[in-house]
Write a protein that holds these residues in place. Structure first.
Motif, PDB file in Angstrom:
ATOM      1  N   ARG A  14       0.942  -1.057   0.176  1.00 14.14           N
ATOM      2  CA  ARG A  14       0.046   0.054  -0.001  1.00 14.14           C
ATOM      3  C   ARG A  14       1.014   1.228   0.051  1.00 14.14           C
ATOM      4  O   ARG A  14       1.827   1.225   0.534  1.00 14.14           O
ATOM      5  N   TYR A  15       0.454   2.271  -0.534  1.00 12.15           N
ATOM      6  CA  TYR A  15       1.122   3.621  -0.764  1.00 12.15           C
ATOM      7  C   TYR A  15       0.357   4.582  -0.046  1.00 12.15           C
ATOM      8  O   TYR A  15      -0.911   4.683   0.046  1.00 12.15           O
ATOM      9  N   PRO A  16       0.835   5.217   1.173  1.00 10.88           N
ATOM     10  CA  PRO A  16       0.000   6.235   1.871  1.00 10.88           C
ATOM     11  C   PRO A  16      -0.020   7.459   0.907  1.00 10.88           C
ATOM     12  O   PRO A  16       0.954   7.610   0.338  1.00 10.88           O
ATOM     13  N   SER A  45      -2.416   0.332 -17.209  1.00  6.67           N
ATOM     14  CA  SER A  45      -1.750   1.428 -16.300  1.00  6.67           C
ATOM     15  C   SER A  45      -2.162   1.545 -14.976  1.00  6.67           C
ATOM     16  O   SER A  45      -3.445   1.479 -14.884  1.00  6.67           O
ATOM     17  N   GLY A  46      -1.205   1.394 -13.983  1.00  5.21           N
ATOM     18  CA  GLY A  46      -1.753   1.454 -12.584  1.00  5.21           C
ATOM     19  C   GLY A  46      -2.245   0.459 -12.080  1.00  5.21           C
ATOM     20  O   GLY A  46      -2.682   0.488 -10.729  1.00  5.21           O
ATOM     21  N   CYS A  47      -2.055  -0.802 -12.648  1.00  7.53           N
ATOM     22  CA  CYS A  47      -2.609  -2.085 -11.883  1.00  7.53           C
ATOM     23  C   CYS A  47      -1.558  -2.725 -10.977  1.00  7.53           C
ATOM     24  O   CYS A  47      -1.886  -3.547 -10.247  1.00  7.53           O
ATOM     25  N   GLY A  48      -0.147  -2.103 -10.765  1.00  7.35           N
ATOM     26  CA  GLY A  48       0.561  -2.481  -9.879  1.00  7.35           C
ATOM     27  C   GLY A  48       1.844  -3.094 -10.597  1.00  7.35           C
ATOM     28  O   GLY A  48       2.673  -3.736  -9.794  1.00  7.35           O
ATOM     29  N   LYS A  49       2.160  -3.048 -11.766  1.00  2.23           N
ATOM     30  CA  LYS A  49       3.163  -3.698 -12.400  1.00  2.23           C
ATOM     31  C   LYS A  49       4.498  -3.325 -11.907  1.00  2.23           C
ATOM     32  O   LYS A  49       5.549  -4.200 -11.470  1.00  2.23           O
ATOM     33  N   THR A  50       4.794  -2.165 -11.832  1.00  2.00           N
ATOM     34  CA  THR A  50       6.040  -1.516 -11.439  1.00  2.00           C
ATOM     35  C   THR A  50       6.236  -1.837 -10.044  1.00  2.00           C
ATOM     36  O   THR A  50       7.320  -2.025  -9.655  1.00  2.00           O
ATOM     37  N   THR A  51       5.291  -1.473  -9.255  1.00  2.00           N
ATOM     38  CA  THR A  51       5.423  -2.007  -7.791  1.00  2.00           C
ATOM     39  C   THR A  51       5.761  -3.435  -7.654  1.00  2.00           C
ATOM     40  O   THR A  51       6.680  -3.596  -6.755  1.00  2.00           O
ATOM     41  N   LEU A  52       5.248  -4.230  -8.134  1.00  2.00           N
ATOM     42  CA  LEU A  52       5.565  -5.835  -8.272  1.00  2.00           C
ATOM     43  C   LEU A  52       7.083  -5.800  -8.378  1.00  2.00           C
ATOM     44  O   LEU A  52       7.532  -6.739  -7.794  1.00  2.00           O
TER      45      LEU A  52
HETATM   46  N1  LIG Z   1       4.939   6.514  -4.614  1.00  4.65           N
HETATM   47  C1  LIG Z   1       3.537   6.299  -4.868  1.00  4.65           C
HETATM   48  N2  LIG Z   1       2.706   7.171  -3.741  1.00  4.65           N
HETATM   49  C2  LIG Z   1       1.567   6.963  -3.867  1.00  4.65           C
HETATM   50  N3  LIG Z   1       0.924   5.768  -4.801  1.00  4.65           N
HETATM   51  C3  LIG Z   1       1.769   5.268  -5.735  1.00  4.65           C
HETATM   52  C4  LIG Z   1       2.969   5.595  -5.920  1.00  4.65           C
HETATM   53  N4  LIG Z   1       3.449   4.730  -6.677  1.00  4.65           N
HETATM   54  C5  LIG Z   1       2.579   4.059  -7.356  1.00  4.65           C
HETATM   55  N5  LIG Z   1       1.271   4.544  -6.584  1.00  4.65           N
HETATM   56  C6  LIG Z   1      -0.013   3.832  -7.206  1.00  4.65           C
HETATM   57  O1  LIG Z   1       0.117   2.711  -7.015  1.00  4.65           O
HETATM   58  C7  LIG Z   1      -0.701   2.088  -8.310  1.00  4.65           C
HETATM   59  C8  LIG Z   1       0.179   0.896  -9.008  1.00  4.65           C
HETATM   60  O2  LIG Z   1       1.112   1.995  -9.514  1.00  4.65           O
HETATM   61  P1  LIG Z   1       2.210   1.007 -10.339  1.00  4.65           P
HETATM   62  O3  LIG Z   1       3.009  -0.080  -9.746  1.00  4.65           O
HETATM   63  O4  LIG Z   1       3.199   2.060 -10.964  1.00  4.65           O
HETATM   64  O5  LIG Z   1       1.611   0.567 -11.653  1.00  4.65           O
HETATM   65  P2  LIG Z   1       1.813   0.164 -13.280  1.00  4.65           P
HETATM   66  O6  LIG Z   1       3.380  -0.118 -13.373  1.00  4.65           O
HETATM   67  O7  LIG Z   1       0.973  -0.854 -13.346  1.00  4.65           O
HETATM   68  O8  LIG Z   1       1.379   1.381 -14.050  1.00  4.65           O
HETATM   69  C9  LIG Z   1      -1.223   3.313  -9.027  1.00  4.65           C
HETATM   70  O9  LIG Z   1      -2.508   3.500  -8.834  1.00  4.65           O
HETATM   71  C10 LIG Z   1      -0.288   4.369  -8.648  1.00  4.65           C
HETATM   72  O10 LIG Z   1      -1.233   5.541  -8.693  1.00  4.65           O
END
Ligand SMILES: Nc1ncnc2c1ncn2[C@@H]1O[C@H](COP(=O)(O)OP(=O)(O)O)[C@@H](O)[C@H]1O
Ligand SMILES: [Mg+2]
Length: 227
Positions: A14-16, A45-52
């Protein structure tokens, strides 16, 4: 040696937000990547790929779940030990290359060599890899003096230079034309066939078609199971 290079279970992130809320980016991810895998991770876009990808590479700490790299938990290590462990186990390739602008191609690659290795060893290895990717004639160039395709190949060499068996790539062809994209994808496929593994985020069909397996993600979840 284990075939499992990456094993993820129950991952939640989760991102605060600055106004006291939160974005739930990962909602319980399980995933295993083994030697020989070349997996394309797709999703809106925004589904969490980069986060993963960042959590898999231990650049970002999840709230819940486990990440094992070759069977070891990086979070059981101190921060310094974790950095060295990460450098040995994972290579990163990003859409925007992230090369150091004031260093030569050779120095950019050597920068990511294993800490403690003698300079001569690092240089020999860097030259060999750069030659393999057709960059021998660009060793003294700086990134801004290279074509876009060359810059991304330098980034790939840098990712490989630490000897990592797992490459995590985030839209690695996003800035490349079709021909350079294919060259990069061929190198990633060859790396996987030689016993490494690649987890690649992409939204380009040409790139995901090149991977050996495709995984779809939506709203923080994987739609297919791969554990
Ligand atoms: N540092 C951050 N602070 C708050 N929200 C974030 C941050 N980074 C990503 N998010 C949110 O988390 C979700 C997943 O982001 P991300 O993993 O970048 O998605 P993707 O790579 O699939 O486009 C998005 O809704 C994005 O807005
Ligand atoms: Mg992304």
């Amino acid at each position: 040696m284990t075939d499992e290079l990456l094993h993820i279970s129950g991952l939640e992130k989760r991102y605060p937000t600055r106004w006291g809320g939160e974005v739930v980016a990962l909602r319980g991810i399980g995933l295993t990547i083994r030697r020989g895998d070349f997996v394309a991770l797709r999703g809106p876009s925004g589904c969490g790929k980069t986060t993963l990808l960042l959590c898999a590479g231990t650049l970002l700490r999840p709230e819940c779940g486990q990440v094992l790299l070759q069977g070891r938990d990086p979070y059981a290590l101190s921060a310094a030990a974790r950095s060295a462990f990460r450098a040995a186990k994972v290579g990163f390739v990003f859409q925007n290359f992230h090369l150091v602008p004031y260093l030569s191609v050779l120095d950019n690659v050597m920068l990511c060599g294993l800490a403690g290795a003698p300079r001569a060893t690092l240089e020999t290895q860097a030259r060999k890899l750069l030659e393999k990717l057709g960059l021998s004639h660009r060793l003294r160039h700086r990134p801004s003096e290279l074509s876009i395709g060359e810059q991304q190949r330098v980034a790939l060499v840098r990712a490989l230079a630490g000897g990592a068996m797992l490459i995590l790539a985030d839209e690695p062809t996003g800035n490349l034309d079709a021909a350079n994209g294919r060259i990069l994808l061929d190198h990633l496929a060859e790396f996987a066939r030689a016993g490494g593994a690649v987890l690649m985020v992409t939204h380009e069909p040409a790139a995901s078609d090149h991977a050996f397996t495709r995984l779809d993600m939506q709203d923080g979840r994987l739609l297919d199971s791969r554990i």
